[in-house]
Design a protein around this motif. Structure first.
Motif, PDB file in Angstrom:
ATOM      1  N   GLN A  67      -1.978  22.373  30.230  1.00  0.00           N
ATOM      2  CA  GLN A  67      -1.598  21.103  29.635  1.00  0.00           C
ATOM      3  C   GLN A  67      -0.105  20.821  29.830  1.00  0.00           C
ATOM      4  OE1 GLN A  67      -3.366  22.138  25.763  1.00  0.00           O
ATOM      5  NE2 GLN A  67      -4.608  20.295  25.932  1.00  0.00           N
ATOM      6  N   TRP A  68       0.721  21.864  29.818  1.00  0.00           N
ATOM      7  CA  TRP A  68       2.143  21.675  30.105  1.00  0.00           C
ATOM      8  C   TRP A  68       2.345  21.232  31.548  1.00  0.00           C
ATOM      9  CZ3 TRP A  68       6.298  20.744  27.460  1.00  0.00           C
ATOM     10  CH2 TRP A  68       6.384  21.155  26.129  1.00  0.00           C
ATOM     11  N   VAL A  69       1.580  21.816  32.462  1.00  0.00           N
ATOM     12  CA  VAL A  69       1.652  21.386  33.865  1.00  0.00           C
ATOM     13  C   VAL A  69       1.277  19.912  33.977  1.00  0.00           C
ATOM     14  CG1 VAL A  69       0.643  21.669  36.156  1.00  0.00           C
ATOM     15  CG2 VAL A  69       1.264  23.690  34.817  1.00  0.00           C
ATOM     16  N   ARG A 101      -5.347  11.417  29.968  1.00  0.00           N
ATOM     17  CA  ARG A 101      -6.582  11.557  29.190  1.00  0.00           C
ATOM     18  C   ARG A 101      -6.832  13.021  28.821  1.00  0.00           C
ATOM     19  NH1 ARG A 101      -9.466  11.449  25.878  1.00  0.00           N
ATOM     20  NH2 ARG A 101     -11.600  10.741  25.661  1.00  0.00           N
ATOM     21  N   PHE A 102      -6.496  13.923  29.734  1.00  0.00           N
ATOM     22  CA  PHE A 102      -6.640  15.357  29.514  1.00  0.00           C
ATOM     23  C   PHE A 102      -5.722  15.840  28.390  1.00  0.00           C
ATOM     24  CE2 PHE A 102      -4.814  19.478  31.373  1.00  0.00           C
ATOM     25  CZ  PHE A 102      -5.652  20.290  30.623  1.00  0.00           C
ATOM     26  N   VAL A 103      -4.448  15.460  28.437  1.00  0.00           N
ATOM     27  CA  VAL A 103      -3.476  15.913  27.440  1.00  0.00           C
ATOM     28  C   VAL A 103      -3.758  15.299  26.076  1.00  0.00           C
ATOM     29  CG1 VAL A 103      -1.033  15.946  26.817  1.00  0.00           C
ATOM     30  CG2 VAL A 103      -1.706  16.324  29.190  1.00  0.00           C
ATOM     31  N   LEU A 104      -4.254  14.058  26.049  1.00  0.00           N
ATOM     32  CA  LEU A 104      -4.516  13.383  24.783  1.00  0.00           C
ATOM     33  C   LEU A 104      -5.621  14.045  23.958  1.00  0.00           C
ATOM     34  CD1 LEU A 104      -4.169   9.650  25.855  1.00  0.00           C
ATOM     35  CD2 LEU A 104      -2.804  10.816  24.112  1.00  0.00           C
ATOM     36  N   LYS A 105      -6.345  14.983  24.539  1.00  0.00           N
ATOM     37  CA  LYS A 105      -7.347  15.724  23.777  1.00  0.00           C
ATOM     38  C   LYS A 105      -6.703  16.503  22.635  1.00  0.00           C
ATOM     39  CE  LYS A 105     -11.061  14.604  25.984  1.00  0.00           C
ATOM     40  NZ  LYS A 105     -12.118  13.824  25.295  1.00  0.00           N
ATOM     41  N   ASP A 106      -5.459  16.939  22.829  1.00  0.00           N
ATOM     42  CA  ASP A 106      -4.791  17.792  21.851  1.00  0.00           C
ATOM     43  C   ASP A 106      -3.445  17.252  21.391  1.00  0.00           C
ATOM     44  OD1 ASP A 106      -6.741  19.904  21.779  1.00  0.00           O
ATOM     45  OD2 ASP A 106      -6.073  20.483  23.768  1.00  0.00           O
ATOM     46  N   MET A 107      -3.145  15.993  21.692  1.00  0.00           N
ATOM     47  CA  MET A 107      -1.825  15.454  21.370  1.00  0.00           C
ATOM     48  C   MET A 107      -1.939  13.995  20.962  1.00  0.00           C
ATOM     49  SD  MET A 107       1.525  15.108  23.865  1.00  0.00           S
ATOM     50  CE  MET A 107       1.606  16.876  24.118  1.00  0.00           C
ATOM     51  N   PRO A 108      -1.286  13.583  19.874  1.00  0.00           N
ATOM     52  CA  PRO A 108      -1.281  12.164  19.501  1.00  0.00           C
ATOM     53  C   PRO A 108      -0.605  11.322  20.575  1.00  0.00           C
ATOM     54  CG  PRO A 108      -0.489  13.546  17.696  1.00  0.00           C
ATOM     55  CD  PRO A 108      -0.554  14.422  18.907  1.00  0.00           C
ATOM     56  N   PHE A 109      -1.048  10.071  20.694  1.00  0.00           N
ATOM     57  CA  PHE A 109      -0.519   9.214  21.751  1.00  0.00           C
ATOM     58  C   PHE A 109       0.980   8.985  21.629  1.00  0.00           C
ATOM     59  CE2 PHE A 109      -1.297   6.219  18.345  1.00  0.00           C
ATOM     60  CZ  PHE A 109      -0.331   5.244  18.500  1.00  0.00           C
ATOM     61  N   LEU A 139       8.557   1.118  26.447  1.00  0.00           N
ATOM     62  CA  LEU A 139       8.028   1.786  25.256  1.00  0.00           C
ATOM     63  C   LEU A 139       6.778   1.118  24.696  1.00  0.00           C
ATOM     64  CD1 LEU A 139       8.316   3.944  23.089  1.00  0.00           C
ATOM     65  CD2 LEU A 139       9.839   2.384  21.838  1.00  0.00           C
ATOM     66  N   VAL A 140       6.833  -0.188  24.431  1.00  0.00           N
ATOM     67  CA  VAL A 140       5.687  -0.862  23.812  1.00  0.00           C
ATOM     68  C   VAL A 140       4.456  -0.775  24.719  1.00  0.00           C
ATOM     69  CG1 VAL A 140       4.803  -3.064  22.963  1.00  0.00           C
ATOM     70  CG2 VAL A 140       7.171  -2.409  22.487  1.00  0.00           C
ATOM     71  N   ALA A 141       4.655  -0.993  26.020  1.00  0.00           N
ATOM     72  CA  ALA A 141       3.536  -0.909  26.958  1.00  0.00           C
ATOM     73  C   ALA A 141       2.920   0.486  26.970  1.00  0.00           C
ATOM     74  CB  ALA A 141       4.003  -1.293  28.367  1.00  0.00           C
ATOM     75  N   LEU A 142       3.761   1.523  26.955  1.00  0.00           N
ATOM     76  CA  LEU A 142       3.248   2.893  26.971  1.00  0.00           C
ATOM     77  C   LEU A 142       2.510   3.240  25.689  1.00  0.00           C
ATOM     78  CD1 LEU A 142       5.992   5.120  28.653  1.00  0.00           C
ATOM     79  CD2 LEU A 142       3.664   4.704  29.449  1.00  0.00           C
ATOM     80  N   LEU A 143       3.027   2.797  24.547  1.00  0.00           N
ATOM     81  CA  LEU A 143       2.353   3.090  23.281  1.00  0.00           C
ATOM     82  C   LEU A 143       0.976   2.445  23.224  1.00  0.00           C
ATOM     83  CD1 LEU A 143       5.325   2.769  20.750  1.00  0.00           C
ATOM     84  CD2 LEU A 143       4.089   4.859  21.351  1.00  0.00           C
ATOM     85  N   LEU A 144       0.882   1.179  23.646  1.00  0.00           N
ATOM     86  CA  LEU A 144      -0.417   0.509  23.690  1.00  0.00           C
ATOM     87  C   LEU A 144      -1.348   1.205  24.682  1.00  0.00           C
ATOM     88  CD1 LEU A 144       0.633  -3.261  23.657  1.00  0.00           C
ATOM     89  CD2 LEU A 144      -0.539  -2.021  21.828  1.00  0.00           C
ATOM     90  N   TYR A 145      -0.788   1.554  25.836  1.00  0.00           N
ATOM     91  CA  TYR A 145      -1.582   2.172  26.890  1.00  0.00           C
ATOM     92  C   TYR A 145      -2.153   3.512  26.445  1.00  0.00           C
ATOM     93  CZ  TYR A 145      -2.420   4.768  31.216  1.00  0.00           C
ATOM     94  OH  TYR A 145      -2.978   5.552  32.185  1.00  0.00           O
ATOM     95  N   TYR A 146      -1.322   4.383  25.895  1.00  0.00           N
ATOM     96  CA  TYR A 146      -1.801   5.706  25.495  1.00  0.00           C
ATOM     97  C   TYR A 146      -2.687   5.645  24.251  1.00  0.00           C
ATOM     98  CZ  TYR A 146       0.871   8.296  28.952  1.00  0.00           C
ATOM     99  OH  TYR A 146       1.345   8.812  30.137  1.00  0.00           O
ATOM    100  N   ALA A 202     -10.696  21.107  29.169  1.00  0.00           N
ATOM    101  CA  ALA A 202     -11.178  21.492  27.844  1.00  0.00           C
ATOM    102  C   ALA A 202     -10.137  21.274  26.776  1.00  0.00           C
ATOM    103  CB  ALA A 202     -11.605  22.967  27.863  1.00  0.00           C
ATOM    104  N   GLY A 203     -10.561  20.734  25.639  1.00  0.00           N
ATOM    105  CA  GLY A 203      -9.674  20.608  24.500  1.00  0.00           C
ATOM    106  C   GLY A 203      -9.709  21.889  23.679  1.00  0.00           C
ATOM    107  N   ARG A 204      -8.699  22.076  22.846  1.00  0.00           N
ATOM    108  CA  ARG A 204      -8.688  23.272  21.980  1.00  0.00           C
ATOM    109  C   ARG A 204      -9.801  23.195  20.946  1.00  0.00           C
ATOM    110  NH1 ARG A 204      -2.886  23.674  19.541  1.00  0.00           N
ATOM    111  NH2 ARG A 204      -3.288  21.462  19.371  1.00  0.00           N
ATOM    112  N   THR A 205     -10.390  24.310  20.652  1.00  0.00           N
ATOM    113  CA  THR A 205     -11.473  24.329  19.677  1.00  0.00           C
ATOM    114  C   THR A 205     -10.958  24.684  18.297  1.00  0.00           C
ATOM    115  OG1 THR A 205     -11.911  26.653  20.213  1.00  0.00           O
ATOM    116  CG2 THR A 205     -13.151  24.992  21.415  1.00  0.00           C
TER     117      THR A 205
END
Length: 318
Positions: A70-72, A180-188, A236-243, A314-317
Protein backbone atom coordinates in the motif's frame (compact mmCIF):
# COMPACT_ATOMS: atom_id res chain seq x y z
CA UNK A 1 -30.94 1.08 -1.84
CA UNK A 2 -28.39 2.43 -4.33
CA UNK A 3 -29.17 6.00 -3.43
CA UNK A 4 -29.05 5.28 0.30
CA UNK A 5 -25.72 3.45 0.26
CA UNK A 6 -24.09 6.21 -1.75
CA UNK A 7 -22.94 3.99 -4.64
CA UNK A 8 -24.89 6.03 -7.20
CA UNK A 9 -23.70 9.31 -5.74
CA UNK A 10 -20.12 8.01 -5.71
CA UNK A 11 -19.91 8.04 -9.51
CA UNK A 12 -21.37 11.55 -9.60
CA UNK A 13 -18.84 12.80 -7.04
CA UNK A 14 -16.00 11.41 -9.14
CA UNK A 15 -17.47 13.14 -12.20
CA UNK A 16 -17.96 16.47 -10.43
CA UNK A 17 -14.46 16.33 -8.98
CA UNK A 18 -13.04 15.66 -12.45
CA UNK A 19 -15.22 18.44 -13.89
CA UNK A 20 -13.46 20.91 -11.59
CA UNK A 21 -10.22 20.06 -13.39
CA UNK A 22 -11.76 21.99 -16.28
CA UNK A 23 -11.03 25.22 -14.38
CA UNK A 24 -7.33 24.43 -14.62
CA UNK A 25 -6.66 26.11 -17.99
CA UNK A 26 -8.27 29.47 -17.21
CA UNK A 27 -6.27 29.65 -13.97
CA UNK A 28 -2.98 28.13 -15.13
CA UNK A 29 -2.40 29.70 -18.56
CA UNK A 30 -1.81 33.29 -17.28
CA UNK A 31 0.73 31.94 -14.76
CA UNK A 32 2.82 30.46 -17.58
CA UNK A 33 3.91 34.00 -18.42
CA UNK A 34 5.93 34.22 -15.20
CA UNK A 35 6.44 30.60 -14.10
CA UNK A 36 7.50 27.29 -15.63
CA UNK A 37 5.07 24.33 -15.46
CA UNK A 38 7.15 22.70 -12.72
CA UNK A 39 7.22 25.90 -10.65
CA UNK A 40 3.45 26.25 -10.97
CA UNK A 41 2.80 22.68 -9.82
CA UNK A 42 5.22 23.11 -6.91
CA UNK A 43 3.56 26.39 -5.86
CA UNK A 44 0.17 24.64 -5.74
CA UNK A 45 1.52 21.94 -3.44
CA UNK A 46 3.19 24.55 -1.20
CA UNK A 47 -0.13 26.37 -0.76
CA UNK A 48 -1.80 23.07 0.07
CA UNK A 49 0.64 22.37 2.89
CA UNK A 50 -2.00 24.13 5.00
CA UNK A 51 -4.21 21.10 4.33
CA UNK A 52 -1.82 18.23 3.66
CA UNK A 53 0.26 18.52 6.84
CA UNK A 54 -2.71 18.49 9.28
CA UNK A 55 -4.40 15.73 7.25
CA UNK A 56 -1.29 13.52 7.43
CA UNK A 57 -0.72 14.25 11.12
CA UNK A 58 -4.33 13.41 12.01
CA UNK A 59 -4.23 10.29 9.86
CA UNK A 60 -0.80 9.11 10.95
CA UNK A 61 -2.21 6.11 12.80
CA UNK A 62 -3.77 4.88 9.55
CA UNK A 63 -0.63 5.59 7.53
CA UNK A 64 1.56 3.75 10.03
CA UNK A 65 -0.63 0.66 9.66
CA UNK A 66 -0.35 0.42 5.87
CA UNK A 67 1.32 -2.62 4.36
CA UNK A 68 4.40 -2.31 2.14
CA UNK A 69 2.33 -2.82 -1.01
CA UNK A 70 0.00 0.00 0.00
CA UNK A 71 2.94 2.35 0.61
CA UNK A 72 4.24 1.53 -2.87
CA UNK A 73 0.80 2.31 -4.28
CA UNK A 74 0.64 5.59 -2.34
CA UNK A 75 4.06 6.68 -3.62
CA UNK A 76 3.08 5.88 -7.21
CA UNK A 77 -0.09 7.94 -6.77
CA UNK A 78 1.81 10.89 -5.29
CA UNK A 79 4.97 10.88 -7.41
CA UNK A 80 3.29 9.65 -10.58
CA UNK A 81 -0.28 10.94 -10.56
CA UNK A 82 0.21 14.18 -8.62
CA UNK A 83 3.63 15.28 -9.90
CA UNK A 84 5.09 13.55 -12.97
CA UNK A 85 1.88 12.96 -14.96
CA UNK A 86 0.93 16.65 -14.86
CA UNK A 87 4.40 17.69 -15.94
CA UNK A 88 4.52 15.11 -18.75
CA UNK A 89 1.13 16.16 -20.07
CA UNK A 90 1.94 19.88 -19.92
CA UNK A 91 5.26 19.35 -21.70
CA UNK A 92 3.59 17.22 -24.39
CA UNK A 93 0.97 19.92 -24.93
CA UNK A 94 3.70 22.53 -25.43
CA UNK A 95 5.84 20.40 -27.77
CA UNK A 96 3.25 18.54 -29.82
CA UNK A 97 -0.02 18.89 -31.69
CA UNK A 98 -2.62 19.66 -28.99
CA UNK A 99 -5.34 17.64 -30.76
CA UNK A 100 -3.16 14.54 -30.85
CA UNK A 101 -2.06 15.04 -27.24
CA UNK A 102 -5.68 15.16 -26.06
CA UNK A 103 -6.58 12.16 -28.22
CA UNK A 104 -3.76 10.06 -26.78
CA UNK A 105 -4.68 11.11 -23.24
CA UNK A 106 -8.06 9.44 -23.78
CA UNK A 107 -6.24 6.10 -23.57
CA UNK A 108 -6.20 6.57 -19.79
CA UNK A 109 -9.38 4.48 -19.18
CA UNK A 110 -7.78 1.51 -20.94
CA UNK A 111 -4.90 1.42 -18.45
CA UNK A 112 -7.17 2.02 -15.46
CA UNK A 113 -9.61 -0.71 -16.47
CA UNK A 114 -6.82 -3.22 -17.08
CA UNK A 115 -5.23 -2.51 -13.70
CA UNK A 116 -8.59 -2.60 -11.93
CA UNK A 117 -9.16 -6.07 -13.35
CA UNK A 118 -5.66 -7.32 -12.45
CA UNK A 119 -5.13 -5.66 -9.07
CA UNK A 120 -8.67 -5.31 -7.72
CA UNK A 121 -10.31 -8.32 -9.35
CA UNK A 122 -13.16 -6.16 -10.62
CA UNK A 123 -15.73 -7.97 -12.74
CA UNK A 124 -17.62 -5.88 -15.26
CA UNK A 125 -21.27 -6.32 -16.18
CA UNK A 126 -22.03 -6.56 -19.88
CA UNK A 127 -23.90 -3.23 -19.61
CA UNK A 128 -20.61 -1.51 -18.75
CA UNK A 129 -19.31 -1.76 -22.30
CA UNK A 130 -22.12 0.21 -23.98
CA UNK A 131 -21.57 2.91 -21.34
CA UNK A 132 -17.85 2.78 -22.10
CA UNK A 133 -18.46 3.28 -25.83
CA UNK A 134 -20.94 6.13 -25.30
CA UNK A 135 -18.66 7.92 -22.80
CA UNK A 136 -15.64 7.71 -25.10
CA UNK A 137 -17.72 8.94 -28.06
CA UNK A 138 -19.04 11.84 -25.98
CA UNK A 139 -15.57 12.88 -24.82
CA UNK A 140 -14.31 12.53 -28.40
CA UNK A 141 -16.99 14.84 -29.82
CA UNK A 142 -16.41 17.40 -27.06
CA UNK A 143 -12.65 17.41 -27.55
CA UNK A 144 -12.42 17.34 -31.32
CA UNK A 145 -15.79 18.56 -32.69
CA UNK A 146 -15.60 16.12 -35.60
CA UNK A 147 -14.69 12.61 -36.73
CA UNK A 148 -11.78 13.17 -39.12
CA UNK A 149 -9.21 15.77 -38.03
CA UNK A 150 -7.67 13.82 -35.09
CA UNK A 151 -6.97 10.78 -37.27
CA UNK A 152 -5.39 12.95 -39.94
CA UNK A 153 -3.27 14.61 -37.26
CA UNK A 154 -1.94 11.26 -36.07
CA UNK A 155 0.15 10.99 -39.22
CA UNK A 156 2.21 14.06 -38.29
CA UNK A 157 2.62 13.54 -34.56
CA UNK A 158 6.16 13.63 -33.22
CA UNK A 159 7.41 10.69 -31.20
CA UNK A 160 8.40 12.61 -28.06
CA UNK A 161 5.04 14.32 -27.36
CA UNK A 162 3.24 11.04 -28.05
CA UNK A 163 5.40 9.12 -25.57
CA UNK A 164 5.05 11.89 -22.96
CA UNK A 165 1.25 11.83 -23.28
CA UNK A 166 1.04 8.06 -23.09
CA UNK A 167 3.26 8.17 -20.02
CA UNK A 168 0.88 10.63 -18.36
CA UNK A 169 -2.12 8.48 -19.30
CA UNK A 170 -0.49 5.39 -17.80
CA UNK A 171 0.33 7.23 -14.57
CA UNK A 172 -3.17 8.72 -14.23
CA UNK A 173 -4.82 5.42 -15.06
CA UNK A 174 -2.63 3.66 -12.52
CA UNK A 175 -3.49 6.26 -9.89
CA UNK A 176 -7.21 5.55 -10.34
CA UNK A 177 -6.83 1.81 -9.74
CA UNK A 178 -4.23 2.19 -6.99
CA UNK A 179 -6.30 4.90 -5.29
CA UNK A 180 -9.20 2.46 -5.05
CA UNK A 181 -6.76 -0.07 -3.57
CA UNK A 182 -5.41 2.29 -0.89
CA UNK A 183 -8.88 3.59 0.02
CA UNK A 184 -9.71 0.14 1.40
CA UNK A 185 -7.75 1.06 4.54
CA UNK A 186 -7.53 4.86 4.46
CA UNK A 187 -10.09 7.69 4.66
CA UNK A 188 -10.34 9.77 1.50
CA UNK A 189 -9.22 12.97 3.26
CA UNK A 190 -6.05 11.28 4.55
CA UNK A 191 -5.23 9.92 1.11
CA UNK A 192 -5.68 13.38 -0.37
CA UNK A 193 -3.28 14.91 2.16
CA UNK A 194 -0.70 12.15 1.76
CA UNK A 195 -0.81 12.39 -2.03
CA UNK A 196 -0.18 16.14 -1.95
CA UNK A 197 2.52 16.02 0.72
CA UNK A 198 4.48 13.11 -0.75
CA UNK A 199 4.60 14.78 -4.17
CA UNK A 200 6.54 17.74 -2.78
CA UNK A 201 10.06 16.19 -2.71
CA UNK A 202 9.83 15.13 -6.36
CA UNK A 203 8.58 18.53 -7.46
CA UNK A 204 11.22 20.32 -5.40
CA UNK A 205 14.02 18.31 -7.03
CA UNK A 206 12.63 18.97 -10.52
CA UNK A 207 12.42 22.72 -9.91
CA UNK A 208 15.95 22.80 -8.48
CA UNK A 209 17.35 20.87 -11.47
CA UNK A 210 15.57 23.23 -13.86
CA UNK A 211 16.85 26.25 -11.98
CA UNK A 212 13.38 27.76 -11.73
CA UNK A 213 13.14 28.10 -7.96
CA UNK A 214 13.21 31.89 -8.21
CA UNK A 215 10.03 31.80 -10.28
CA UNK A 216 8.02 30.81 -7.21
CA UNK A 217 8.39 34.28 -5.70
CA UNK A 218 7.60 35.94 -9.02
CA UNK A 219 4.41 33.93 -9.40
CA UNK A 220 3.17 34.62 -5.87
CA UNK A 221 4.02 38.31 -6.26
CA UNK A 222 2.33 38.74 -9.65
CA UNK A 223 -0.75 36.51 -9.26
CA UNK A 224 -1.22 35.48 -5.60
CA UNK A 225 -5.00 35.00 -5.86
CA UNK A 226 -4.68 32.93 -9.04
CA UNK A 227 -2.08 30.64 -7.46
CA UNK A 228 -4.30 30.07 -4.42
CA UNK A 229 -7.41 29.42 -6.54
CA UNK A 230 -5.46 27.01 -8.74
CA UNK A 231 -4.39 25.08 -5.65
CA UNK A 232 -7.87 25.05 -4.08
CA UNK A 233 -10.35 24.50 -6.92
CA UNK A 234 -8.88 22.07 -9.50
CA UNK A 235 -6.50 20.93 -6.77
CA UNK A 236 -7.82 20.33 -3.26
CA UNK A 237 -11.60 20.52 -3.72
CA UNK A 238 -11.49 18.40 -6.88
CA UNK A 239 -9.34 15.75 -5.19
CA UNK A 240 -11.55 15.58 -2.09
CA UNK A 241 -14.68 15.09 -4.20
CA UNK A 242 -12.88 12.61 -6.42
CA UNK A 243 -11.52 10.42 -3.62
CA UNK A 244 -14.77 10.60 -1.66
CA UNK A 245 -16.57 9.26 -4.71
CA UNK A 246 -13.86 6.72 -5.52
CA UNK A 247 -14.09 5.20 -2.04
CA UNK A 248 -17.43 3.65 -3.03
CA UNK A 249 -17.01 3.31 -6.78
CA UNK A 250 -15.39 0.69 -8.96
CA UNK A 251 -12.16 2.00 -10.49
CA UNK A 252 -13.38 0.89 -13.92
CA UNK A 253 -16.53 3.02 -13.51
CA UNK A 254 -14.66 5.95 -11.99
CA UNK A 255 -12.18 6.22 -14.84
CA UNK A 256 -15.02 6.90 -17.29
CA UNK A 257 -16.61 9.41 -14.94
CA UNK A 258 -13.24 11.21 -14.91
CA UNK A 259 -13.59 12.17 -18.56
CA UNK A 260 -16.24 14.70 -17.56
CA UNK A 261 -13.16 16.94 -17.54
CA UNK A 262 -13.32 17.88 -21.27
CA UNK A 263 -17.01 18.73 -20.93
CA UNK A 264 -16.38 21.29 -18.20
CA UNK A 265 -13.28 22.58 -19.98
CA UNK A 266 -15.25 23.29 -23.16
CA UNK A 267 -17.96 25.19 -21.27
CA UNK A 268 -15.46 27.25 -19.25
CA UNK A 269 -13.39 28.05 -22.32
CA UNK A 270 -16.58 29.18 -24.05
CA UNK A 271 -17.58 31.45 -21.15
CA UNK A 272 -14.16 32.88 -20.19
CA UNK A 273 -12.08 32.56 -23.35
CA UNK A 274 -14.75 33.12 -26.00
CA UNK A 275 -14.36 29.70 -27.62
CA UNK A 276 -17.71 28.74 -29.13
CA UNK A 277 -19.51 25.43 -28.60
CA UNK A 278 -20.78 23.50 -31.63
CA UNK A 279 -23.73 21.16 -32.05
CA UNK A 280 -21.31 18.20 -32.04
CA UNK A 281 -19.91 19.28 -28.69
CA UNK A 282 -23.37 19.74 -27.17
CA UNK A 283 -24.25 16.24 -28.36
CA UNK A 284 -21.02 14.93 -26.87
CA UNK A 285 -21.81 16.62 -23.56
CA UNK A 286 -25.24 14.93 -23.45
CA UNK A 287 -23.79 11.51 -24.36
CA UNK A 288 -21.01 11.76 -21.77
CA UNK A 289 -23.23 12.73 -18.85
CA UNK A 290 -25.86 10.20 -19.90
CA UNK A 291 -23.19 7.51 -19.69
CA UNK A 292 -22.05 8.82 -16.29
CA UNK A 293 -25.60 8.63 -14.91
CA UNK A 294 -25.93 5.08 -16.28
CA UNK A 295 -22.63 4.14 -14.62
CA UNK A 296 -23.94 5.53 -11.35
CA UNK A 297 -26.98 3.28 -11.65
CA UNK A 298 -24.80 0.25 -12.40
CA UNK A 299 -22.50 1.08 -9.49
CA UNK A 300 -25.48 1.31 -7.15
CA UNK A 301 -26.62 -2.17 -8.22
CA UNK A 302 -23.12 -3.65 -8.18
CA UNK A 303 -20.93 -1.61 -5.78
CA UNK A 304 -17.19 -2.08 -5.66
CA UNK A 305 -16.36 -5.29 -3.76
CA UNK A 306 -13.56 -5.75 -1.27
CA UNK A 307 -10.59 -7.42 -2.98
CA UNK A 308 -9.87 -11.01 -1.95
CA UNK A 309 -7.67 -11.47 1.12
CA UNK A 310 -4.12 -12.41 0.25
CA UNK A 311 -4.08 -10.58 -3.09
CA UNK A 312 -2.45 -7.25 -3.82
CA UNK A 313 -5.83 -5.53 -3.55
CA UNK A 314 -6.67 -7.12 -0.19
CA UNK A 315 -7.85 -4.85 2.58
CA UNK A 316 -6.80 -5.39 6.19
CA UNK A 317 -9.01 -7.76 8.11
CA UNK A 318 -8.15 -6.35 11.51
Amino acid sequence: MGWRNGSFVGVLLVAFGAALWGTDAILRVPLLEVMSPAAIVLSEHLVLLLYSVPAVVLGWGVLAGLRASQWVALLIIAWGGSALATLLFTTAFVLGNPTVVILLQKTQPLFAIALAHVLLRERLRWAYWPCFAVAILGAYLISFDGLVEPFEALGSVQALPAFLTLGAAILWGSSTALGRFVLKDMPFHTLTGARLLLALPVLWVIVLVQGSLGELGAGFAAEPARVVLLALVPGLVALLLYYRGLSGTKASYATLAEISFPASAVILNWVFLGAGVSANQILGFALLWGAILALGYLNARDPAPAPPVGELGAGRTG
